[in-house]
Write a protein that holds these residues in place. Structure first.
Motif, PDB file in Angstrom:
ATOM      1  N   UNK A  45       2.582  14.190  -4.541  1.00 40.31           N
ATOM      2  CA  UNK A  45       3.748  13.412  -4.118  1.00 40.31           C
ATOM      3  C   UNK A  45       3.550  12.828  -2.728  1.00 40.31           C
ATOM      4  N   UNK A  46       2.967  13.603  -1.832  1.00 39.50           N
ATOM      5  CA  UNK A  46       2.709  13.077  -0.485  1.00 39.50           C
ATOM      6  C   UNK A  46       1.769  11.883  -0.559  1.00 39.50           C
ATOM      7  N   UNK A  47       0.715  12.011  -1.341  1.00 39.72           N
ATOM      8  CA  UNK A  47      -0.249  10.920  -1.440  1.00 39.72           C
ATOM      9  C   UNK A  47       0.365   9.688  -2.103  1.00 39.72           C
ATOM     10  N   UNK A  48       1.220   9.893  -3.120  1.00 41.52           N
ATOM     11  CA  UNK A  48       1.845   8.777  -3.827  1.00 41.52           C
ATOM     12  C   UNK A  48       2.885   8.071  -2.957  1.00 41.52           C
ATOM     13  N   UNK A  49       3.689   8.844  -2.256  1.00 46.03           N
ATOM     14  CA  UNK A  49       4.833   8.283  -1.552  1.00 46.03           C
ATOM     15  C   UNK A  49       4.520   7.879  -0.114  1.00 46.03           C
ATOM     16  N   UNK A  50       3.683   8.652   0.540  1.00 44.14           N
ATOM     17  CA  UNK A  50       3.512   8.490   1.982  1.00 44.14           C
ATOM     18  C   UNK A  50       2.107   8.058   2.356  1.00 44.14           C
ATOM     19  N   UNK A  51       1.122   8.738   1.832  1.00 41.96           N
ATOM     20  CA  UNK A  51      -0.244   8.525   2.300  1.00 41.96           C
ATOM     21  C   UNK A  51      -0.447   9.270   3.597  1.00 41.96           C
ATOM     22  N   UNK A  52      -1.612   9.171   4.148  1.00 40.86           N
ATOM     23  CA  UNK A  52      -1.902   9.941   5.349  1.00 40.86           C
ATOM     24  C   UNK A  52      -2.976  10.968   5.050  1.00 40.86           C
ATOM     25  N   UNK A 118      10.568  11.424   1.536  1.00 44.22           N
ATOM     26  CA  UNK A 118      11.193  10.104   1.503  1.00 44.22           C
ATOM     27  C   UNK A 118      11.556   9.605   2.892  1.00 44.22           C
ATOM     28  N   UNK A 119      11.845  10.496   3.815  1.00 45.76           N
ATOM     29  CA  UNK A 119      12.073  10.081   5.203  1.00 45.76           C
ATOM     30  C   UNK A 119      10.814   9.451   5.779  1.00 45.76           C
ATOM     31  N   UNK A 120       9.679  10.075   5.521  1.00 47.74           N
ATOM     32  CA  UNK A 120       8.412   9.538   6.015  1.00 47.74           C
ATOM     33  C   UNK A 120       8.085   8.212   5.337  1.00 47.74           C
ATOM     34  N   UNK A 121       8.357   8.147   4.034  1.00 46.66           N
ATOM     35  CA  UNK A 121       8.107   6.885   3.307  1.00 46.66           C
ATOM     36  C   UNK A 121       8.985   5.773   3.857  1.00 46.66           C
ATOM     37  N   UNK A 122      10.244   6.083   4.148  1.00 44.70           N
ATOM     38  CA  UNK A 122      11.164   5.071   4.675  1.00 44.70           C
ATOM     39  C   UNK A 122      10.724   4.568   6.038  1.00 44.70           C
ATOM     40  N   UNK A 123      10.218   5.463   6.878  1.00 41.18           N
ATOM     41  CA  UNK A 123       9.724   5.053   8.194  1.00 41.18           C
ATOM     42  C   UNK A 123       8.543   4.101   8.064  1.00 41.18           C
ATOM     43  N   UNK A 124       7.638   4.419   7.148  1.00 42.74           N
ATOM     44  CA  UNK A 124       6.490   3.534   6.950  1.00 42.74           C
ATOM     45  C   UNK A 124       6.942   2.184   6.411  1.00 42.74           C
ATOM     46  N   UNK A 125       7.888   2.196   5.483  1.00 38.42           N
ATOM     47  CA  UNK A 125       8.382   0.937   4.922  1.00 38.42           C
ATOM     48  C   UNK A 125       9.052   0.086   5.993  1.00 38.42           C
ATOM     49  N   UNK A 126       9.753   0.751   6.919  1.00 39.94           N
ATOM     50  CA  UNK A 126      10.452   0.022   7.988  1.00 39.94           C
ATOM     51  C   UNK A 126       9.514  -0.428   9.097  1.00 39.94           C
TER      52      UNK A 126
END
Length: 376
Positions: A45-52, A118-126
């Motif tokens: 999930x981390x790799x799919x949603x966020x990466x890093x 999802x918080x981390x994903x949202x930050x990257x998207x923003x």
């Protein structure tokens, strides 16, 4: 571009699916096979949603631990969580009803893991720049004392200027936790002298009698106003009704609000005098976790969260818990730590464990915007 909260609301169904995937991967603390499976789901999930960057820290007895890293810079922010639960496989079913998701670990604390992703994903998207390193450390043994992860948690905390703990919020209200009590577990072992209870009882030394006196004395340390509790959890001793007991023991749980209180309790247990001639008293155990105290720095973090929540249209409360978390370890090192950032829910460690699904975007936005404020 939508705001962080708007973006997360648009993905509310996806957030629910993330939590369901984590909850379906049941992860009893003492079942390494199942725990490792859950860890792999989390890493995917981390790799799919966020990466890093993903680092798996192998464990021999409990599930493997994970260190997820984003960004770089001179500072570090630490987010800590755990994926283990108190539930054995199949203990309670996963189900959705009236906007609530019920199931093992959804409140404590897979809901917190889902909103963090999802918080981390949202930050990257923003497009928020990660000018500091963000470490999301997820362990597998919090529910059984963190014996295998404490050193790792403390090592990361020492590199960090701030620690966020998306553990379960205060039940139903969603209030965050600005303090947690410390915990000590002591075993009181009393030795005496066994004799026949009818023929020569006064020549013996009853370990049970001595234990009763010890426990009466220790209960005097209870102080409700000060937030100090002494709970005699279990007692045992003796062999037969017609034999003066030569051994007795009790296991005692203590909870306290400040480090000073914990040190005083430790001293009181370590200096146990025997009240009965010929009896011997031995004390094992000690303080497991010092408290997460409500400091000015913690209250400042709460003020930031309260302001963010107000922007989102609701009032965010704060309070504390008699239970501990891994945040106790980081706070004891002097690192500003705020806890209870997980979603609104109820029933931690209970069969009605539940999370309010519509709240997931709001809690993810709360974490995301607090992080954004501290990533400059």
């Amino acid at each position: 571009m939508p705001t962080i909260l708007e973006y997360l609301k648009q993905h509310s169904t996806d957030m629910e699916e993330t939590l369901v995937r984590l909850a379906r991967a049941e992860s009893p603390s003492r079942n390494k096979r199942l725990s490792d499976r859950c860890g792999r789901v989390l890493a995917d999930l981390f790799n799919e949603l966020v990466g890093g960057e993903t680092e798996m820290i192998e464990q021999q007895i409990v599930g493997n631990q994970y260190r997820f890293t984003l960004g770089s810079g001179p500072g570090q922010i630490l987010i800590i969580g755990h994926y283990d639960t108190v539930w054995d496989e199949g203990d309670i079913p996963l189900r959705e009803e009236n906007g609530l998701l019920y199931g093992p670990g959804v409140f404590d604390m897979k809901g917190g893991l889902a909103i963090t992703l999802w918080a981390l994903k949202a930050l990257k998207h923003a497009g928020v720049p990660f000018n500091k390193k963000v470490v999301f450390l997820v362990t597998s043994d919090e529910e059984i004392g963190s014996l295998h992860s404490r050193t790792l948690i403390e090592e990361e905390a020492k590199k960090s200027e701030l620690v966020l703990v998306p553990e379960s919020s205060i039940s139903n209200s969603g209030a965050v936790k600005t303090f947690r009590k410390g915990i000590g577990i002591f075993r009181l072992e009393v030795s005496g002298k066994a004799v026949h209870a009818g023929i020569n009882p006064w020549e013996g030394v009853s370990a049970i009698d001595e234990l009763v006196l010890q426990l009466q004395d220790l209960k005097g340390l209870d102080d409700r106003e000060a937030g100090v509790s002494v709970n005699i959890g279990t007692i045992s001793g003796g062999t037969r009704t017609n034999v003066v007991a030569d051994y007795a023991e009790a296991v005692i749980d203590v909870r306290f609000r400040t480090r000073k209180q914990g040190e005083a309790l430790e001293a009181a247990f370590r200096s146990r005098p025997a009240f009965t001639a010929g009896a011997a008293v031995h004390v094992k155990g000690g303080i497991n976790r010092y408290p997460m105290e409500e400091t000015e720095e913690v209250l400042a973090l709460y003020s930031e969260l309260k302001a963010i929540a107000a922007e989102h249209g609701y009032a965010l409360g704060h309070g504390g818990s008699g239970g501990a978390s891994d945040g106790n370890f980081t706070a004891a090192l002097g690192i500003p730590t705020i806890d209870g950032l997980g979603p609104v829910g109820d029933g931690a460690h209970a069969v009605h464990e539940q999370v309010l699904l519509e709240n997931l975007p709001y809690r993810a936005a709360l974490i995301a915007q607090l992080l954004a404020r501290h990533l400059d």
